[in-house]
Design an enzyme around this catalytic site. Structure first.
Site, PDB file in Angstrom:
ATOM      1  N   HIS A   1      43.036  41.611  43.358  1.00 46.99           N
ATOM      2  CA  HIS A   1      43.332  42.364  42.174  1.00 46.99           C
ATOM      3  C   HIS A   1      41.913  42.856  41.438  1.00 46.99           C
ATOM      4  CE1 HIS A   1      42.240  38.346  40.248  1.00 46.99           C
ATOM      5  NE2 HIS A   1      42.270  38.941  39.090  1.00 46.99           N
TER       6      HIS A   1
ATOM      7  N   ASP B   1      35.822  39.765  38.342  1.00 50.11           N
ATOM      8  CA  ASP B   1      35.333  38.285  38.820  1.00 50.11           C
ATOM      9  C   ASP B   1      36.114  38.370  40.217  1.00 50.11           C
ATOM     10  OD1 ASP B   1      37.855  37.845  37.479  1.00 50.11           O
ATOM     11  OD2 ASP B   1      37.564  35.833  37.358  1.00 50.11           O
ATOM     12  N   HIS B   2      36.870  39.178  40.754  1.00 52.21           N
ATOM     13  CA  HIS B   2      37.543  39.329  41.984  1.00 52.21           C
ATOM     14  C   HIS B   2      37.228  40.192  42.825  1.00 52.21           C
ATOM     15  CE1 HIS B   2      40.251  35.685  41.472  1.00 52.21           C
ATOM     16  NE2 HIS B   2      39.877  35.883  40.154  1.00 52.21           N
TER      17      HIS B   2
ATOM     18  N   HIS C   1      47.310  32.749  33.862  1.00 51.86           N
ATOM     19  CA  HIS C   1      47.058  31.628  35.208  1.00 51.86           C
ATOM     20  C   HIS C   1      47.944  30.726  35.197  1.00 51.86           C
ATOM     21  CE1 HIS C   1      42.935  33.298  36.150  1.00 51.86           C
ATOM     22  NE2 HIS C   1      43.038  33.577  34.626  1.00 51.86           N
TER      23      HIS C   1
ATOM     24  N   ASP D   1      44.634  34.816  41.442  1.00 54.50           N
ATOM     25  CA  ASP D   1      44.871  34.460  40.054  1.00 54.50           C
ATOM     26  C   ASP D   1      46.491  34.861  40.149  1.00 54.50           C
ATOM     27  OD1 ASP D   1      42.421  33.752  39.455  1.00 54.50           O
ATOM     28  OD2 ASP D   1      42.170  35.774  38.115  1.00 54.50           O
TER      29      ASP D   1
ATOM     30  N   HIS E   1      40.199  42.755  38.766  1.00 57.20           N
ATOM     31  CA  HIS E   1      39.218  42.143  37.697  1.00 57.20           C
ATOM     32  C   HIS E   1      37.775  41.902  38.454  1.00 57.20           C
ATOM     33  CE1 HIS E   1      42.643  40.344  34.752  1.00 57.20           C
ATOM     34  NE2 HIS E   1      42.065  41.595  34.558  1.00 57.20           N
TER      35      HIS E   1
ATOM     36  N   HIS F   1      38.639  28.213  42.273  1.00 53.56           N
ATOM     37  CA  HIS F   1      38.682  28.857  40.938  1.00 53.56           C
ATOM     38  C   HIS F   1      39.030  27.900  39.841  1.00 53.56           C
ATOM     39  CE1 HIS F   1      39.785  31.958  37.797  1.00 53.56           C
ATOM     40  NE2 HIS F   1      39.202  32.901  38.650  1.00 53.56           N
TER      41      HIS F   1
ATOM     42  N   HIS G   1      49.883  38.127  36.877  1.00 56.68           N
ATOM     43  CA  HIS G   1      48.575  38.314  36.471  1.00 56.68           C
ATOM     44  C   HIS G   1      48.316  39.400  35.950  1.00 56.68           C
ATOM     45  CE1 HIS G   1      44.581  36.732  35.710  1.00 56.68           C
ATOM     46  NE2 HIS G   1      44.048  37.723  36.319  1.00 56.68           N
TER      47      HIS G   1
END
Length: 686
Positions: free
Chosen positions: A68, A72-73, A396, A179, A70, A418, A158
């Site tokens: 996805h 942090d990904h 989550h 996530d 975000h 994670h 998510h």
């Protein structure tokens, strides 16, 4: 046909190993390398925020799968693609909504990083733009095959477009969740359970063994807290990611405001130019949302909020009374949410409501410990007097959802990623108790690797070949162990098929061909002499005196006399036959005695003497010095000293003479005979 062998799979997180942030996991198996996600850590900046790329060889990566959008990904992807030696043939996939939002979100990330004091930009907006041409789209449930790596995206909830990926290599399945949430919310469906059981599950462990309150209770706590602050004359700050949970909270607030007229005068501000730019994506992919949103879309756009004002920045905000202000980033690292928090945190009337997961090292995580003061971006201290509430709407999976997810999928191996160290350890212990320490539980191999720690798993997989019309059996018969089959074995990545040579074009793009070679050679000796020399070295030499043809390797090599001084050699090209003909050519053009001269004559005389010593007097045939006639047990026998052929009416006598001749040849010419595959007509594949 099947061939069992053991192969090792390696799984290494180079981000999100015993931490939350910079999700990036490497999978190696059967010579293939896959990267799942490529994010940055929200608590760090610059190079320090990236996954540990130094621990991998980027040129070995075959496939990158992004779950996805975000940061942090996904925010490490432009650096990987533009600033490392990533394999130029590596393919990068994400879902269509993820790709559509990725560009806008990362362009904003570049802008914020460039303007933030003390931060270094990892890449430029041009870098982000250049990645777009290499990013491919994968549809939910559709199988994609990349050089033998098969994968399918499944709905992960998510955020809009979020996916988990089921990967299959050589029959071994791995599910990487990214996530995910098994709870339906205001606009997204719950994550689905893939229909295929994975051998390995790589799953997030963000909430460890925590269980979420029922959603109705959380929504009431949230709206009550917001209403209490603004009714008391205060300001409410909601730090959020620009996209994802922000839309969820706006749906809740807009509905609550509509139901409470006394709040209509209190403005709700949402400061996100990105969200406005990406709203058409939400409208385009409404079919990926739940029934609630789809029904509302039939009447009007539920994301056109009646009580929410979208603003671009602080210059459009008067800050002259109670309000609700939703701003990014969600963990108060910098930007507008940090600016407002530093302005409002000293006033007891104001309130901060954290609705998402807060990563260690961020200001959002620190304020949850209720410190007396916080450090502002300029280094000065400010008292923390405002109320702080944590009411999670982070999509989550909690412990209950994770436990049920694992029980339904029934993997043999589970790798936790994670999650903060303590949360991950608690989750691992709980799953171990359920599956390995409870009587009757399904045994589960559990791992929780640190960053750059390698999980090694052994798999015994059989190489299965599908035999098509090559078994020497009737259609209804089953082959027995030891049954011999022959054909062409076609390997296409990790699948094997055995077919007849003539069927090759039907199952592949390959074609059968045969190259016929011809070569004219000078002859400095008689053809009889050449046949004699070849017969002393090779087996199966046949000499047709009348046609003046030497035949070798069961007719696959022919030597025909063209004239007194040359011969033509013809053969079907192949590795073994080409080597054979090179040796023949060397013998043909070499200087050696002509027939009747001492070398050949002495050889023939010695052979006749040895035959005479064994069977009695021999006679030569006029005109054919290489043929011998004799009488054995009152039976006439003729021996061709060149080819070894024995002509005799009595089979028993013939076999006796033939055996004796071969022993004589072995004694005269002690060069071992060998078998070469040129005895068969050769078929080549091109």
């Amino acid at each position: 046909m099947a061939d069992a062998m053991e192969n090792e799979m390696q799984i290494m997180p180079i981000g999100a190993g015993n931490e939350v942030g910079r999700s990036c996991c490497i999978l190696k198996f059967m010579g293939k390398t896959i990267m799942f996600d490529c994010g940055v850590h929200p608590a760090y900046s610059g190079i320090s925020s990236l996954p540990f790329f130094d621990y991998i060889e980027a040129q070995e990566i075959d496939l990158v799968l992004i779950t996805h959008y975000h940061l942090d990904h996904a925010a490490g992807l432009p650096f990987l693609m533009e600033r490392t030696n990533l394999n130029p043939e590596a393919r990068v996939f994400m879902t269509q909504p993820t790709r559509a939002i990725y560009k806008a979100l990362l362009s904003d990330f570049v802008r914020v990083s460039r303007n933030a004091p003390g931060e270094e930009s990892l890449y430029t907006e041009d870098d982000v733009n250049r990645t777009m041409s290499r990013i491919e789209v994968a549809d939910y449930h559709a199988e994609v095959n990349v050089k033998g790596i098969k994968f399918r995206p499944f709905y992960a909830a998510h955020v809009l477009g979020g996916a988990m990926f089921m990967v299959e290599i050589a029959g071994v399945r791995v599910l990487y969740t990214g996530d995910y949430s098994r709870e339906e919310d205001r606009h997204l469906k719950a994550a689905e359970i893939p229909p295929f059981r994975p051998d390995v599950l790589i799953v997030e462990s963000t909430y460890g063994i925590q269980e979420h309150e029922p959603r109705g209770i959380r929504e009431k706590r949230f709206t009550d807290r917001v209403a209490r602050v603004v009714r008391g004359g205060g300001r409410v700050l909601l730090p959020v990611f620009a996209l994802g949970r922000a839309q969820e909270l706006l749906l809740i607030l807009d509905e609550f405001w509509e139901a409470h007229p006394d709040l209509h005068h209190v403005p709700i501000y949402y400061a996100s130019a990105i969200a406005q730019r990406c709203m058409p994506v939400y409208q385009t992919y409404v079919n990926m949302m739940n029934d609630n949103v789809r029904r509302r879309f039939e009447i009007s756009n539920p994301f056109h909020f009646k009580h929410v004002k979208n603003i671009k920045g602080m210059n459009q905000f008067a800050d002259d009374g109670p309000c609700v202000f939703m701003a990014s980033p969600g963990m108060l690292q910098n930007g507008l949410s940090r600016e407002l928090f530093e302005r409002w945190c000293t006033n007891k009337q104001n309130g901060l409501v954290l609705s998402g997961y807060s990563v260690e090292g961020t200001l959002a995580k620190k304020v949850l410990t209720e410190p007396e003061t916080i450090t502002k971006l300029d280094g000065r201290q400010a008292r923390l007097n405002c109320s702080v509430d944590y009411i999670t709407f982070a999509a989550h999976a909690d412990f209950k959802e994770t436990r049920m997810f694992v029980e339904e999928l029934k993997p043999d191996h589970c790798v936790l990623v994670h999650g903060e160290k303590n949360n991950m350890a608690r989750l691992k212990g709980a799953l171990d108790t359920i599956h390995n320490k409870t009587e009757g539980g399904r045994k589960l191999d559990l791992h929780s690797p640190l960053n750059c720690g390698v999980v090694k798993l052994k798999f015994k997989n059989e190489k299965m070949a599908k035999a098509i019309d090559v078994l020497p059996l009737a259609a209804e018969e089953k082959p027995k162990p030891g049954t011999k089959v022959s054909g062409l074995l076609i390997q296409q990545e990790f699948s094997y098929t055995l077919v007849k040579p003539q069927d090759l074009p039907q199952y592949t793009s390959l074609k059968l061909s045969q190259i016929d070679q011809r070569q004219v050679l000078p002859l400095k000796k008689s053809l009889v002499t050449l046949a004699t020399q070849l017969n002393t070295i090779f087996r199966g030499v046949r000499f047709d005196e009348e046609g003046k043809v030497i035949s070798m390797a069961k007719g696959s090599v022919l030597i025909v006399q063209k004239d007194e001084h040359s011969v033509q050699m013809a053969w079907a090209s192949g590795y073994a036959s080409d080597i054979l003909t090179e040796a023949i050519a060397a013998i043909t053009i070499s200087d050696s005695p002509h027939a009747g001269e001492p070398g050949v004559s002495e050889t023939l005389k010695l052979g006749r003497k040895l035959l005479a010593a064994r069977f009695g007097k021999t006679h030569s045939i006029k005109g054919f010095p290489h043929k011998v006639r004799m009488v054995v047990d009152l039976t006439k026998v003729t021996v061709n000293m060149l080819t070894g052929e024995v002509d005799c009416a009595d089979e028993t006598v013939r076999n006796r003479v033939l055996l004796a001749y071969r022993r004589i040849q072995a004694a005269m010419f002690p060069i071992p005979e060998y078998y070469c595959d040129c005895c068969q007509p050769t078929t080549h594949v091109q």
